[in-house]
Structure formats: C-alpha cells, structure tokens
Design a protein around this motif. Structure first.
Motif, mmCIF file in Angstrom:
data_model
loop_
_atom_site.group_PDB
_atom_site.id
_atom_site.type_symbol
_atom_site.label_atom_id
_atom_site.label_comp_id
_atom_site.label_asym_id
_atom_site.label_seq_id
_atom_site.Cartn_x
_atom_site.Cartn_y
_atom_site.Cartn_z
ATOM 1 N N GLU A 60 -16.625 22.443 31.548
ATOM 2 C CA GLU A 60 -17.353 23.378 32.412
ATOM 3 C C GLU A 60 -18.444 24.151 31.668
ATOM 4 O OE1 GLU A 60 -13.269 25.185 31.464
ATOM 5 O OE2 GLU A 60 -14.009 23.252 32.136
ATOM 6 N N THR A 61 -18.452 24.120 30.319
ATOM 7 C CA THR A 61 -19.526 24.779 29.577
ATOM 8 C C THR A 61 -20.822 23.979 29.665
ATOM 9 O OG1 THR A 61 -18.911 23.758 27.475
ATOM 10 C CG2 THR A 61 -17.921 25.899 27.998
ATOM 11 N N GLY A 62 -20.722 22.696 30.029
ATOM 12 C CA GLY A 62 -21.890 21.882 30.347
ATOM 13 C C GLY A 62 -22.750 21.469 29.172
ATOM 14 N N TYR A 63 -23.956 21.052 29.515
ATOM 15 C CA TYR A 63 -24.909 20.491 28.558
ATOM 16 C C TYR A 63 -25.203 21.484 27.435
ATOM 17 C CZ TYR A 63 -28.914 17.989 26.741
ATOM 18 O OH TYR A 63 -29.771 17.307 25.921
ATOM 19 N N GLY A 64 -25.193 20.995 26.205
ATOM 20 C CA GLY A 64 -25.480 21.835 25.054
ATOM 21 C C GLY A 64 -24.233 22.375 24.377
ATOM 22 N N SER A 65 -23.106 22.336 25.065
ATOM 23 C CA SER A 65 -21.844 22.801 24.474
ATOM 24 C C SER A 65 -20.785 21.713 24.531
ATOM 25 C CB SER A 65 -21.343 24.055 25.192
ATOM 26 O OG SER A 65 -22.232 25.124 25.010
ATOM 27 N N ALA A 66 -20.437 21.299 25.732
ATOM 28 C CA ALA A 66 -19.402 20.268 25.899
ATOM 29 C C ALA A 66 -19.935 18.902 25.470
ATOM 30 C CB ALA A 66 -18.947 20.213 27.348
ATOM 31 N N SER A 67 -19.040 18.039 25.036
ATOM 32 C CA SER A 67 -19.424 16.657 24.749
ATOM 33 C C SER A 67 -19.656 15.930 26.066
ATOM 34 C CB SER A 67 -18.310 15.963 23.972
ATOM 35 O OG SER A 67 -18.164 16.576 22.708
#
Length: 118
Positions: free
Chosen positions: A60-67
């Motif tokens: 849920e942290t999305g693009y830039g954090s989660a793989s």
C-alpha cells in the motif's frame, strides 16, 4: 518454452536471464497450464524478527517504496506474448507479515502489482 528446442527461458526486459533445459523439466515437454510468480523469505529458527520481502515496505506504500513487478506477460501455446491481465490470481499466505496489492493495469506499467512486508 522455446518452440524448437523445448527448453524454458525467463526473459526480463527482452534479455534472457533464466534457462532450464527440457531435460530438467520433462513433465513440461508439452507446455504448462499455469505460471506462478512469487516471493519467499527464510530466517533461522533462532531469529526474533521476520525477514523483509522485497524492499520491506508493504504494497500500500506504492511506487517508490514497495517492491513491484510490472509488464507481466507470458507466452501462450501459439508462442505469442500475452499480457497476463485478468488471468492472474492473488494469493497471500501470511497477510499479517506480507502482502500483495490487487492486480493493476495502466498504459506505462501494463499489468503490475506491488508486494512486500515485514
């Protein structure tokens, strides 16, 4: 599966990065009925903390954090490259620690998903 040699290849960004000779996977000589993508983590029995999957950030942290995995495709029986699209099934075995987003689609990333945790 290569149509001529019957060997199996994994391709990433049009570069072949994985190879399995047909002799290693004889049960797949006539193709496969499904393909799986996934993650796996391991820790020793004495560890107090579960290991991170991917970047360690939840989806849920999305693009830039989660793989994430983008442009998910497979080769069908006619040896045509097909966007996996709606043929994907989301499976999470320990949602308290790890998760995977709903399958998404857009023009830039194609069929994609985010994953990670712990």
């Amino acid at each position: 599966m290569d149509n001529t040699t019957k060997h199996w290849w994994l391709t990433l960004n049009e570069e072949q990065v994985g190879y399995w000779p047909s002799s290693l996977v004889p049960r797949l000589n006539n193709g496969a009925s499904f393909v799986t993508w996934g993650g796996e983590v391991f820790t020793s029995a004495t560890s107090r903390h579960p290991p991170s999957m991917g970047s360690g950030w939840r989806p849920e942290t999305g693009y830039g954090s989660a793989s994430f995995i983008a442009k998910v495709h497979y080769v069908n029986k006619g040896y045509q490259v097909v966007d996996a699209g709606r043929n994907l099934e989301r499976v999470v075995t320990d949602p308290a620690l790890y998760d995977v987003s709903e399958i998404q689609h857009d023009a830039n990333l194609g069929t994609h998903l985010y994953y990670g945790g712990a």
